[in-house]
Design a protein around this motif. Structure first.
Motif, short mmCIF file in Angstrom:
data_model
loop_
_atom_site.label_atom_id
_atom_site.label_comp_id
_atom_site.label_asym_id
_atom_site.label_seq_id
_atom_site.Cartn_x
_atom_site.Cartn_y
_atom_site.Cartn_z
N GLN A 80 0.82 -1.23 0.00
CA GLN A 80 0.00 0.00 0.00
C GLN A 80 0.85 1.27 0.00
O GLN A 80 0.31 2.38 -0.08
N CYS A 81 2.19 1.13 0.11
CA CYS A 81 3.07 2.31 0.26
C CYS A 81 3.41 2.92 -1.10
O CYS A 81 3.54 2.22 -2.09
N GLN A 82 3.61 4.25 -1.10
CA GLN A 82 4.11 4.90 -2.33
C GLN A 82 5.64 4.89 -2.35
O GLN A 82 6.26 4.98 -3.40
N LEU A 83 6.22 4.81 -1.15
CA LEU A 83 7.69 4.85 -1.01
C LEU A 83 8.07 3.89 0.12
O LEU A 83 7.39 3.84 1.14
N ILE A 94 23.36 -8.13 2.07
CA ILE A 94 22.04 -8.14 2.73
C ILE A 94 21.12 -7.12 2.05
O ILE A 94 19.97 -7.40 1.74
N LYS A 95 21.65 -5.93 1.78
CA LYS A 95 20.80 -4.88 1.18
C LYS A 95 20.35 -5.27 -0.23
O LYS A 95 19.19 -5.06 -0.60
N CYS A 96 21.27 -5.84 -1.02
CA CYS A 96 20.88 -6.24 -2.38
C CYS A 96 19.77 -7.28 -2.34
O CYS A 96 18.82 -7.23 -3.14
N GLU A 97 19.85 -8.19 -1.39
CA GLU A 97 18.81 -9.22 -1.27
C GLU A 97 17.48 -8.56 -0.89
O GLU A 97 16.42 -8.92 -1.43
N VAL A 98 17.52 -7.60 0.01
CA VAL A 98 16.29 -6.89 0.41
C VAL A 98 15.70 -6.17 -0.80
O VAL A 98 14.49 -6.23 -1.05
N PHE A 99 16.54 -5.49 -1.59
CA PHE A 99 16.03 -4.78 -2.77
C PHE A 99 15.44 -5.74 -3.80
O PHE A 99 14.41 -5.47 -4.41
N ASP A 103 11.54 -5.57 -4.78
CA ASP A 103 11.20 -5.38 -6.20
C ASP A 103 10.22 -6.46 -6.67
O ASP A 103 9.27 -6.18 -7.41
N ALA A 104 10.47 -7.69 -6.22
CA ALA A 104 9.62 -8.81 -6.66
C ALA A 104 8.22 -8.74 -6.03
O ALA A 104 7.24 -9.18 -6.64
N ARG A 105 8.13 -8.18 -4.82
CA ARG A 105 6.87 -8.25 -4.08
C ARG A 105 6.01 -6.99 -4.15
O ARG A 105 4.82 -7.03 -3.83
N LEU A 106 6.61 -5.85 -4.56
CA LEU A 106 5.84 -4.60 -4.50
C LEU A 106 5.45 -4.13 -5.90
O LEU A 106 6.18 -4.39 -6.87
N PRO A 107 4.33 -3.39 -6.01
CA PRO A 107 3.91 -2.87 -7.30
C PRO A 107 5.04 -2.06 -7.96
O PRO A 107 5.85 -1.43 -7.27
N PRO A 108 5.08 -2.05 -9.31
CA PRO A 108 6.23 -1.47 -10.02
C PRO A 108 6.39 0.03 -9.84
O PRO A 108 7.47 0.56 -10.10
#
Ligand SMILES: NC(=O)c1ccc[n+]([C@@H]2O[C@H](COP(=O)([O-])OP(=O)(O)OC[C@H]3O[C@@H](n4cnc5c(N)ncnc54)[C@H](O)[C@@H]3O)[C@@H](O)[C@H]2O)c1
Length: 291
Positions: A80-83, A94-99, A103-108
């Motif tokens: 539901q977030c814009q940012l 760790i950060k690359c994995e989080v990104f 990216d895979a889970r949030l709207p584009p």
């Protein structure tokens, strides 16, 4: 922005969630495990209470801000977030994995920002399929007190995303400056050699920890001496920044001093661990966002 996500609810993520909520924006705070979320809620509650005690925040505004914060272990709640602001451990892998996961889970169209202190934004952006919507949004500690944010566009960040993020920083009452995407940006490129120098002085027995800190508080008017500041930031965080700066520039002034590495290995991480160059009690919870 009306809903903003924060991934990583440590010292910085908690502070970011607090300023977001105080500015009237809903904050969705994510960690994979409930333990750090409980600690984050305690920390934010203590910080809001301190702001009320000091007359900086109306008690009703403080409780409304607390109600705007949702703590969740479910990544999908960030949809539901814009940012979304990433504030996890200062480690590139760790950060690359989080990104990659965000990216895979949030709207584009969701903007992905990183609070990294040093890691080049383009590296993080390349872990996603939306490098044009990734940028650095670097807050300073304690977040409710420090006015600055560094905005760091990556190689491919689009103009509209930079402007929207700058507008968001203004919405939070912060002063935004822009930095080129080079490791350490502006503040840490200048600050880290100073902190590293202080650790070397202390390790060499040049002076006591108190005298090194007094040299800079009483001699230069700094609000905190360098060893106290290392404890405040977190020695593991500083070690992570040193590794990133040394990799980018290859200069000794950025290399983590052996003493700092040994302290990190021993768990003497600074305030958050109850011990670093100084001792702190109680170890937890600590209201780091002192005003
Ligand atoms: N400490 C400072 O003064 C300071 C200042 C500016 C920026 N930063 C940056 O902010 C970031 C966080 O630093 P901090 O001081 O808050 O560290 P911290 O150790 O207090 O918090 C990091 C949090 O990230 C969480 N985490 C780790 N992996 C995660 C994952 N995969 N998903 C969600 N959460 C995860 C950890 O559980 C922890 O709660 C770092 O990039 C650091 O460089 C720190």
């Amino acid at each position: 922005m009306d809903t903003v996500g924060i991934v990583g609810a440590g010292q910085m993520g908690s502070g970011i969630a607090e300023v977001v909520a105080v500015a009237g924006v809903r904050a969705v705070v994510h960690e994979p495990e409930p333990g750090p979320l409980h600690a984050s809620e305690e920390r934010i509650t203590a910080s809001l209470a301190k702001a009320v005690d000091r007359g900086k925040l109306d008690p009703r505004d403080a409780s409304r801000a607390a109600e705007r914060i949702v703590y969740t272990t479910r990544l999908d709640d960030l949809a539901q977030c814009q940012l979304v602001v990433e504030a996890v451990t200062e480690d590139r892998t760790i950060k690359c994995e989080v990104f990659r996961t965000l990216d895979a889970r949030l709207p584009p169209d969701v903007i992905l920002a990183s609070n990294t202190s040093s890691i080049p934004i383009t590296t993080l952006a390349q872990a996603t399929s939306r490098p044009d919507r990734v940028l650095g949004l670097h807050f300073f500690s304690p977040v409710p007190v420090m006015a600055l944010v560094e905005i760091v566009p990556g190689y491919a960040t689009c103009h509209g995303v930079i402007e929207a993020t700058e507008a968001f920083a203004r919405q939070l009452g912060k002063h935004a400056i822009r930095s080129k995407d080079r490791a350490g940006f502006i503040v840490n490129l200048l600050l880290i050699p100073y902190l590293v120098g202080a650790v070397h002085l202390y390790d060499a027995g040049y002076a006591t920890r108190e005298n090194i800190d007094e040299a800079m508080t009483l001699g230069c008017g700094h609000p905190m001496g360098p060893l106290a500041l290392c404890d405040f930031i977190g020695l593991d965080v500083i070690g992570g920044i040193c590794a990133c700066l040394y990799e980018e520039y290859g200069r000794d002034e950025f290399a983590a001093p052996p003493l700092l590495r040994r302290m990190v290995a021993a768990g003497a991480l600074g305030r958050k661990a109850g011990r670093g160059f100084y001792e702190y009690a109680p170890a937890r919870p600590v209201a780091l966002a002192s005003r």
